[in-house]
Write a protein that holds these residues in place. Structure first.
Motif, PDB file in Angstrom:
ATOM      1  N   ASN A  62      16.011 -38.101  28.428  1.00  0.00           N
ATOM      2  CA  ASN A  62      17.046 -39.105  28.632  1.00  0.00           C
ATOM      3  C   ASN A  62      17.895 -39.685  27.656  1.00  0.00           C
ATOM      4  OD1 ASN A  62      16.202 -38.789  31.744  1.00  0.00           O
ATOM      5  ND2 ASN A  62      14.439 -40.264  31.284  1.00  0.00           N
ATOM      6  N   THR A  75      21.538 -42.389  27.111  1.00  0.00           N
ATOM      7  CA  THR A  75      22.476 -43.311  27.521  1.00  0.00           C
ATOM      8  C   THR A  75      23.742 -43.434  26.579  1.00  0.00           C
ATOM      9  OG1 THR A  75      21.860 -45.395  26.611  1.00  0.00           O
ATOM     10  CG2 THR A  75      21.098 -44.686  28.873  1.00  0.00           C
ATOM     11  N   THR A 124      24.649 -43.035  32.143  1.00  0.00           N
ATOM     12  CA  THR A 124      23.146 -42.450  32.170  1.00  0.00           C
ATOM     13  C   THR A 124      23.114 -40.872  32.205  1.00  0.00           C
ATOM     14  OG1 THR A 124      22.327 -44.549  32.896  1.00  0.00           O
ATOM     15  CG2 THR A 124      20.607 -42.766  33.049  1.00  0.00           C
ATOM     16  N   ASN A 125      22.588 -40.301  30.970  1.00  0.00           N
ATOM     17  CA  ASN A 125      22.421 -38.806  30.989  1.00  0.00           C
ATOM     18  C   ASN A 125      23.785 -38.141  31.375  1.00  0.00           C
ATOM     19  OD1 ASN A 125      19.635 -39.021  30.426  1.00  0.00           O
ATOM     20  ND2 ASN A 125      18.993 -38.920  32.606  1.00  0.00           N
ATOM     21  N   ALA A 146      15.799 -44.979  29.185  1.00  0.00           N
ATOM     22  CA  ALA A 146      15.196 -44.613  30.616  1.00  0.00           C
ATOM     23  C   ALA A 146      16.629 -44.816  31.259  1.00  0.00           C
ATOM     24  CB  ALA A 146      13.952 -45.313  31.036  1.00  0.00           C
ATOM     25  N   PRO A 147      16.757 -44.307  32.666  1.00  0.00           N
ATOM     26  CA  PRO A 147      17.776 -44.410  33.595  1.00  0.00           C
ATOM     27  C   PRO A 147      17.331 -45.988  34.099  1.00  0.00           C
ATOM     28  CG  PRO A 147      17.139 -42.175  33.885  1.00  0.00           C
ATOM     29  CD  PRO A 147      16.237 -42.857  32.975  1.00  0.00           C
TER      30      PRO A 147
END
Length: 328
Positions: free
Chosen positions: A76, A78, A119-120, A152-153
């Motif tokens: 992951n 960002t 995110t991603n 992490a999302p």
């Protein structure tokens, strides 16, 4: 989005008179990747504002920065995109379009401190558009994009205590006594189980804006959480928000303040206050509505009459008194 319809036609008309195309970001393009995680640029000066909320490719009140994103091989990640005005009070809006041209994020708070977190995001070139929504002539800003690997999302609810929580961060857990002090109540006058039921079992606190600095940390409210211990947060400007890597497991206890403490507290509030009226008449309406529905609980002789002067309390000085007297 803020809407000021009376200004839209006027400002768009002025924009049409300004020669040239959109204001170019400097530099006009950049790339973030696991190797080069951060890029920055500047925008302006803007000669006109545009409160329409429309940021076109040919627009003297809007500039475009081409941001190329190169993802990590796995995991992951960002990409955080922010804008910071050169002058506080200037209001910019931030829009991000993906490689296909579709809108993938925006931030339109009533300030120039805007923030979008992807995110991603897929690899490709993104169009970062900054609109001079309402700025002083000659206004400028700085933009920044940062790629963070291993993030992490975030959960769907941005008010969650886990918002932007990084599970890879070191954690320290500790049990902490939490004394909930009831001032002006005697034992038996409160439903203790209901009061303590508002305290969460644990909390991971967030980072607040330093005292004395701007209050434009992010667009999510600091107050209004659903529990007694506030989970809302406001973050440092121009940095990735994060949760402090501590977890408090609360051991709450309800304590009734003594008569001496209660009397002293209200005396301190009275001494550090002044009577006056609101600068905004709408606040007066809210107060009168509260007095009409809840004022009866103050008891006979303690009612507040309509249009009565308002007493404004200096909260910081009262908190200083609490700090100095709560232990005793």
């Amino acid at each position: 989005m803020r809407v000021r319809p009376l200004l839209v036609g006027l400002v768009l008309g002025v924009a049409a008179l300004v020669p040239g195309a959109s204001v170019a970001a400097t530099p006009a393009a950049g790339t973030v990747s696991p190797v080069a995680a951060s890029v920055s640029w500047s925008g302006g000066p803007f000669l006109t504002s545009n409160p329409s909320g429309l940021c076109f490719a040919v627009d003297p009140s809007c500039d475009i920065y081409a941001l190329t994103i190169v993802p990590p091989a796995t995991g992951n990640y960002t990409v955080e995109i922010t804008t910071t005005p050169s002058s506080e009070g200037d209001d910019y809006d931030l829009y991000v379009n993906g490689p296909t041209g579709a809108r993938v994020g925006s931030s339109t708070t009533p300030s120039g401190h805007e923030r979008v977190v992807l995110t991603n995001p897929a690899a490709g070139t993104y169009s970062v558009r900054t609109l001079a929504w309402l700025v002083s002539p000659g206004g400028t800003y700085t933009g920044k994009a940062t790629l963070a690997v291993g993030s992490a999302p975030p959960p769907a609810n941005p008010g969650s205590v886990l918002y932007e929580y990084d599970p890879s961060a070191a954690q320290a857990k500790v049990e902490v006594p939490l004394r909930v002090v009831a001032v002006g109540f005697a034992p038996g006058e409160l439903d203790e189980a209901k009061v303590l039921g508002e305290v969460p079992n644990f909390q991971r606190p967030g980072v607040l804006i330093p005292r004395g600095e701007g209050s434009s940390g992010d667009q999510f409210p600091l107050f209004g959480a659903e529990t007694l211990v506030n989970h809302g947060r406001n973050y440092y400007n121009n940095s990735k928000p994060f949760t402090v890597p501590y977890e408090y497991t609360w051991k709450p206890q309800l304590i009734y303040a003594s008569t001496q403490f209660t009397t002293g507290l209200f005396n301190a509030m009275k001494a550090n206050s002044a009577a006056g009226d609101f600068s905004n008449s709408r606040n007066r309406q809210y107060l009168e509505g509260y007095n009409a529905t809840r004022g009866v609980y103050r008891g006979t002789g303690a009612l507040v009459e309509p249009n009565a002067p308002v007493r404004f309390v200096d909260g910081e000085k009262v908190e200083d008194w609490i700090s100095a007297n709560s232990k005793a």
